[in-house]
Design a protein around this motif. Structure first.
Motif, PDB file in Angstrom:
ATOM      1  N   UNK A 108      -2.376 -12.709  -6.886  1.00 56.68           N
ATOM      2  CA  UNK A 108      -1.439 -11.849  -6.175  1.00 56.68           C
ATOM      3  C   UNK A 108      -1.689 -10.413  -6.614  1.00 56.68           C
ATOM      4  N   UNK A 109      -2.002  -9.540  -5.661  1.00 61.63           N
ATOM      5  CA  UNK A 109      -2.058  -8.116  -5.935  1.00 61.63           C
ATOM      6  C   UNK A 109      -0.672  -7.555  -5.646  1.00 61.63           C
ATOM      7  N   UNK A 110      -0.023  -7.012  -6.678  1.00 65.08           N
ATOM      8  CA  UNK A 110       1.340  -6.505  -6.523  1.00 65.08           C
ATOM      9  C   UNK A 110       1.337  -4.996  -6.732  1.00 65.08           C
ATOM     10  N   UNK A 111       1.707  -4.246  -5.695  1.00 65.50           N
ATOM     11  CA  UNK A 111       1.724  -2.786  -5.754  1.00 65.50           C
ATOM     12  C   UNK A 111       3.172  -2.317  -5.833  1.00 65.50           C
ATOM     13  N   UNK A 112       3.541  -1.758  -6.979  1.00 69.71           N
ATOM     14  CA  UNK A 112       4.883  -1.205  -7.129  1.00 69.71           C
ATOM     15  C   UNK A 112       4.941   0.183  -6.503  1.00 69.71           C
ATOM     16  N   UNK A 113       6.047   0.476  -5.854  1.00 63.34           N
ATOM     17  CA  UNK A 113       6.261   1.770  -5.197  1.00 63.34           C
ATOM     18  C   UNK A 113       5.147   2.054  -4.192  1.00 63.34           C
ATOM     19  N   UNK A 114       5.053   1.188  -3.216  1.00 64.14           N
ATOM     20  CA  UNK A 114       4.004   1.308  -2.199  1.00 64.14           C
ATOM     21  C   UNK A 114       4.042   2.660  -1.502  1.00 64.14           C
ATOM     22  N   UNK A 115       5.224   3.191  -1.261  1.00 64.32           N
ATOM     23  CA  UNK A 115       5.348   4.446  -0.515  1.00 64.32           C
ATOM     24  C   UNK A 115       4.962   5.676  -1.325  1.00 64.32           C
ATOM     25  N   UNK A 116       4.459   5.493  -2.522  1.00 67.32           N
ATOM     26  CA  UNK A 116       3.909   6.607  -3.301  1.00 67.32           C
ATOM     27  C   UNK A 116       2.383   6.648  -3.260  1.00 67.32           C
ATOM     28  N   UNK A 117       1.771   5.628  -2.685  1.00 66.15           N
ATOM     29  CA  UNK A 117       0.307   5.567  -2.634  1.00 66.15           C
ATOM     30  C   UNK A 117      -0.224   6.443  -1.499  1.00 66.15           C
ATOM     31  N   UNK A 118      -1.414   7.038  -1.650  1.00 68.54           N
ATOM     32  CA  UNK A 118      -2.006   7.868  -0.598  1.00 68.54           C
ATOM     33  C   UNK A 118      -2.311   7.056   0.658  1.00 68.54           C
ATOM     34  N   UNK A 119      -2.327   7.737   1.798  1.00 68.16           N
ATOM     35  CA  UNK A 119      -2.535   7.064   3.080  1.00 68.16           C
ATOM     36  C   UNK A 119      -3.913   6.418   3.165  1.00 68.16           C
ATOM     37  N   UNK A 120      -4.966   7.089   2.661  1.00 73.49           N
ATOM     38  CA  UNK A 120      -6.306   6.506   2.758  1.00 73.49           C
ATOM     39  C   UNK A 120      -6.426   5.245   1.901  1.00 73.49           C
ATOM     40  N   UNK A 121      -5.647   5.168   0.821  1.00 73.58           N
ATOM     41  CA  UNK A 121      -5.628   3.953   0.004  1.00 73.58           C
ATOM     42  C   UNK A 121      -4.960   2.818   0.763  1.00 73.58           C
ATOM     43  N   UNK A 122      -3.881   3.130   1.458  1.00 72.34           N
ATOM     44  CA  UNK A 122      -3.208   2.113   2.260  1.00 72.34           C
ATOM     45  C   UNK A 122      -4.115   1.591   3.366  1.00 72.34           C
ATOM     46  N   UNK A 123      -4.945   2.455   3.927  1.00 75.79           N
ATOM     47  CA  UNK A 123      -5.861   2.019   4.983  1.00 75.79           C
ATOM     48  C   UNK A 123      -6.858   0.991   4.455  1.00 75.79           C
ATOM     49  N   UNK A 124      -7.371   1.203   3.244  1.00 77.23           N
ATOM     50  CA  UNK A 124      -8.280   0.231   2.625  1.00 77.23           C
ATOM     51  C   UNK A 124      -7.543  -1.078   2.395  1.00 77.23           C
TER      52      UNK A 124
END
Length: 306
Positions: A108-124
């Motif tokens: 399980x990849x668990x990302x805390x505070x998803x809305x703080x990550x950069x947009x290009x990271x979310x695209x990946x």
């Protein structure tokens, strides 16, 4: 089959205080091969539920903090610079990031505070979620094991340093709203984390009274009109633990004062005063303490711990 699934669910639930409904929903989603976004304030057992599931499944739990430094390269991985200089690029000198680590381990990849990550990271991240594979230059295509899941959390009440989550991102996840637990469950959490017993404030046990006081004062910060952010149960855990240690010193003739000092230490950094208010965190905590011990209907002065 049904009995086996219930037995596994019960075994997972043993590691989580309360949260039976939320645990059932989360377990159903990941068992169905879905990714899930847990949305709620901090300290509400989100990561605890996921750790309990991965421990039962025997798969890795890979935790990532969502922030501006979580670039695509940090998420996916990179080639070791020193080895590249000696050997040139090769799959052998690739250092997996948390995404590739979770994919290869079926975790399980668990990302805390998803809305703080950069947009290009979310695209990946979204590409890996959609295809269950990622292409790494000079390495090739990495395909996830069947148990790979992407889980994330975000606090909808904190807008500092966050970005709006787009509809395309929301569309990839099942979403579960997670609120604060009730007072009884929070008292059980404090007891588990501190080793103190639970019980009503009038139960006669000084330690049980500390737990009850810590939970009540902490919960009161969430509805105080001068605060934009109250404390999570972590504040109650620290308050009770500190108060218990202060009691052992024997330097506080009055139990109420002991609880106040513990509350100031444990909670003042965890609450957020409204921008329109000119009060201090210490003033708010002191007011809540006064209401808890002296001002609320039926309140009475508690006996000191001696």
């Amino acid at each position: 089959m049904v009995a086996t699934r219930r037995a596994r669910r019960d075994a997972i639930a043993d590691g989580v205080v309360g949260r039976r409904r939320e645990l059932d929903l989360t377990l159903a989603a990941v068992s169905a091969g879905r990714d899930i976004l847990l949305e709620g304030p901090p300290g509400t057992s989100k990561s605890t539920m996921l750790r309990a599931i991965t421990a039962n499944w025997g798969v890795p739990f890979v935790l990532v903090e969502g922030n501006a430094e979580l670039t695509p390269a940090r998420l996916v991985g990179h080639h070791n610079p020193a080895r590249v200089l000696r050997e040139d690029y090769s799959p052998e000198n690739f250092v997996p990031g948390p995404l590739v680590e979770a994919m290869q381990g079926g975790g399980f990849l668990y990302i805390e505070e998803l809305n703080r990550a950069p947009e290009d990271t979310l695209n990946v991240l979204l590409g890996a979620m959609a295809e269950r594979e990622v292409t790494v230059p000079r390495v090739g295509v990495i395909t996830a094991l069947p148990t790979f899941r992407v889980l994330a959390s975000m606090n909808p009440f904190d807008n500092v340093g966050t970005a709006r989550i787009s509809d395309s991102v929301y569309d990839r996840w099942c979403r579960l709203a997670v609120g604060y637990q009730d007072a009884g469950e929070e008292a059980d959490i404090v007891a588990v984390r501190t080793g103190l017993p639970t019980g009503s404030a009038g139960s006669g046990s000084a330690a049980a009274q500390l737990v009850a006081d810590a939970v009540a004062i902490t919960r009161a910060t969430r509805s105080h009109p001068e605060l934009r952010r109250g404390s999570s149960v972590r504040g109650a855990i620290d308050l009770a633990a500190i108060a218990a240690e202060l009691a052992k010193l024997g330097t506080y003739p009055e139990r109420e004062r002991l609880v106040l000092d513990a509350a100031l230490l444990a909670l003042s950094g965890r609450i957020g005063v409204d921008e329109a208010s000119d009060v201090t965190p210490e003033a708010v905590i002191t007011e809540i303490w006064e209401n808890h011990f002296f001002s609320l209907p039926g309140a009475r002065r508690r006996e000191s711990t001696g």
